[in-house]
Design a protein around this motif. Sequence first.
Motif, PDB file in Angstrom:
ATOM      1  N   TYR A  29       0.695  -1.454  -0.082  1.00  0.00           N
ATOM      2  CA  TYR A  29      -0.099   0.055   0.021  1.00  0.00           C
ATOM      3  C   TYR A  29       0.774   1.232   0.063  1.00  0.00           C
ATOM      4  O   TYR A  29       0.810   2.116   0.857  1.00  0.00           O
ATOM      5  CB  TYR A  29      -0.976  -0.194   0.966  1.00  0.00           C
ATOM      6  N   PHE A  37      -5.569  -0.790  -5.230  1.00  0.00           N
ATOM      7  CA  PHE A  37      -6.669  -1.360  -4.367  1.00  0.00           C
ATOM      8  C   PHE A  37      -7.931  -0.988  -4.519  1.00  0.00           C
ATOM      9  O   PHE A  37      -9.051  -1.643  -4.480  1.00  0.00           O
ATOM     10  CB  PHE A  37      -5.928  -1.474  -3.033  1.00  0.00           C
ATOM     11  N   TYR A  46     -14.396  -8.731  -8.136  1.00  0.00           N
ATOM     12  CA  TYR A  46     -14.035  -8.667  -6.674  1.00  0.00           C
ATOM     13  C   TYR A  46     -15.241  -8.254  -6.024  1.00  0.00           C
ATOM     14  O   TYR A  46     -15.854  -7.290  -5.615  1.00  0.00           O
ATOM     15  CB  TYR A  46     -13.069  -7.745  -6.530  1.00  0.00           C
ATOM     16  N   GLY A 151     -13.899  -5.495   5.787  1.00  0.00           N
ATOM     17  CA  GLY A 151     -13.053  -5.849   4.419  1.00  0.00           C
ATOM     18  C   GLY A 151     -12.484  -6.887   4.320  1.00  0.00           C
ATOM     19  O   GLY A 151     -11.673  -7.251   3.531  1.00  0.00           O
ATOM     20  N   SER A 152     -12.680  -7.829   5.366  1.00  0.00           N
ATOM     21  CA  SER A 152     -11.911  -9.158   5.384  1.00  0.00           C
ATOM     22  C   SER A 152     -10.324  -8.818   5.477  1.00  0.00           C
ATOM     23  O   SER A 152      -9.639  -9.793   5.078  1.00  0.00           O
ATOM     24  CB  SER A 152     -12.121  -9.771   4.264  1.00  0.00           C
ATOM     25  N   ASN A 156      -6.097 -11.597   5.815  1.00  0.00           N
ATOM     26  CA  ASN A 156      -4.645 -11.370   5.308  1.00  0.00           C
ATOM     27  C   ASN A 156      -3.707 -11.953   6.293  1.00  0.00           C
ATOM     28  O   ASN A 156      -2.375 -11.793   6.141  1.00  0.00           O
ATOM     29  CB  ASN A 156      -4.443  -9.902   4.788  1.00  0.00           C
ATOM     30  N   TYR A 196      -9.455 -12.874  -8.079  1.00  0.00           N
ATOM     31  CA  TYR A 196      -7.837 -12.320  -7.602  1.00  0.00           C
ATOM     32  C   TYR A 196      -7.197 -12.691  -8.826  1.00  0.00           C
ATOM     33  O   TYR A 196      -6.031 -12.520  -8.849  1.00  0.00           O
ATOM     34  CB  TYR A 196      -7.394 -13.409  -6.354  1.00  0.00           C
ATOM     35  N   GLU A 270       0.952 -12.815  -0.576  1.00  0.00           N
ATOM     36  CA  GLU A 270      -0.202 -12.597  -0.003  1.00  0.00           C
ATOM     37  C   GLU A 270      -1.122 -13.817   0.393  1.00  0.00           C
ATOM     38  O   GLU A 270      -1.070 -14.692  -0.447  1.00  0.00           O
ATOM     39  CB  GLU A 270      -1.037 -11.511  -0.412  1.00  0.00           C
ATOM     40  N   SER A 272      -4.959 -14.902   1.772  1.00  0.00           N
ATOM     41  CA  SER A 272      -6.361 -14.342   1.810  1.00  0.00           C
ATOM     42  C   SER A 272      -7.372 -15.436   2.160  1.00  0.00           C
ATOM     43  O   SER A 272      -7.759 -16.130   1.271  1.00  0.00           O
ATOM     44  CB  SER A 272      -6.815 -13.667   0.681  1.00  0.00           C
TER      45      SER A 272
HETATM   46  C1  AVI Z   1      -7.194  -6.181   1.888  1.00  0.00           C
HETATM   47  N1  AVI Z   1      -7.573  -7.377   1.638  1.00  0.00           N
HETATM   48  C2  AVI Z   1      -8.780  -7.880   2.318  1.00  0.00           C
HETATM   49  C3  AVI Z   1      -7.500  -7.909   0.159  1.00  0.00           C
HETATM   50  C4  AVI Z   1      -7.889  -9.293  -0.011  1.00  0.00           C
HETATM   51  O1  AVI Z   1      -8.964  -9.483  -0.659  1.00  0.00           O
HETATM   52  O2  AVI Z   1      -7.324 -10.054   0.690  1.00  0.00           O
HETATM   53  C5  AVI Z   1      -6.361  -7.557  -0.683  1.00  0.00           C
HETATM   54  C6  AVI Z   1      -6.394  -7.949  -2.031  1.00  0.00           C
HETATM   55  N2  AVI Z   1      -5.387  -8.532  -2.612  1.00  0.00           N
HETATM   56  C7  AVI Z   1      -5.659  -8.798  -3.785  1.00  0.00           C
HETATM   57  N3  AVI Z   1      -6.865  -8.402  -4.140  1.00  0.00           N
HETATM   58  C8  AVI Z   1      -7.379  -7.923  -2.834  1.00  0.00           C
END
Ligand code: AVI
Length: 309
Positions: A29, A37, A46, A151-152, A156, A196, A270, A272
């Motif tokens: 970020y 984002f 999304y 926002g879930s 992460n 994603y 990452e 999720s």
């Molecule tokens: C911030 N977070 C909740 C997003 C997620 O969906 O895990 C970050 C993200 N990574 C890829 N798309 C969005």
Amino acid sequence: MAPAGSEFLRAVLHGLAQTPKTLPCTYFYDATGARLFTRICRLPEYYLTRSEMALLQQHGGEIARRVPAHVGVVEFGSGSSRKIDLLLEHLDRPAAYVPVDVSLSCLQSAARALRRRYPGLLIAPVHADFTTHLELAQQLPAGPKLGFFPGSTLGNFDPADATALLRRFATTLGEGCQLIVGVDTKKDVCRLHAAYNDAAGVTAAFNLNLLRRINRELGGTFDLRQFVHRAPYNRAAGRIEMHLISLRAQTVRIGNAQVTFRAGESIHTENSYKYSLADFTAIASNAGLAVRGTWIDRQRSFSVYLCGG
Ligand code: AVI
């Protein structure tokens, strides 16, 4: 360029020395990452942001009725504070709203807008990383406390870290607090995969921007054309994983360090996690919290929980 001993540099070199290689998602970020984002949240694939907003729009009143009057509200990682309106408008004479975020510019513009909309409400922004221990006694008037973590973002964190984070929120808020948490659900893998791996490539740009940031801030030499974005669902772990795959054998310099990549080697950037009601209840309970209310939409796309100590 960041000083040689900077936290970012240390985290990057540490992650790239692991097997398999990793990079921490907290560094997504920067200004470009935050803009990307925001675009992700508007993508047709999304569903997370839209589903959560719809849940809060539909059930905000009912959720607010479970919260006592004069509550002090703390939002952890508030960003643009877009979602809190859907609660504030229903809460009974809230005492204060304390947005906590690492972005000072986001905090300031959100606070300005909220002060205009709620002239009688004390808005006390806190410029901090919500994952660290927070003392908010100065910002929060005495009385009941409500945490808000939408926002879930909880997804992460690995389950053990998610548990520790919820426990820390409860400690910050104090005895008898309540906490509203938004988390993504387990669902059809195709839908998760699309969210994603969007057709417009915005998530790919968001993932690759981490390498661009390393180049800019740490003197890195990543060639962004030599890495590609992949985001598979790991069913056993119940999570989407984001990776950057090296397209060939290559060596990259970062400041004074050198990192070598095999063709096809991944940097895991990452996780999720996606949670069923049972999964989330277990995490909350390990953190000393009980689930007191659950709101899930008809397609079971997203869930909002009200927890109490
Ligand atoms: C911030 N977070 C909740 C997003 C997620 O969906 O895990 C970050 C993200 N990574 C890829 N798309 C969005």
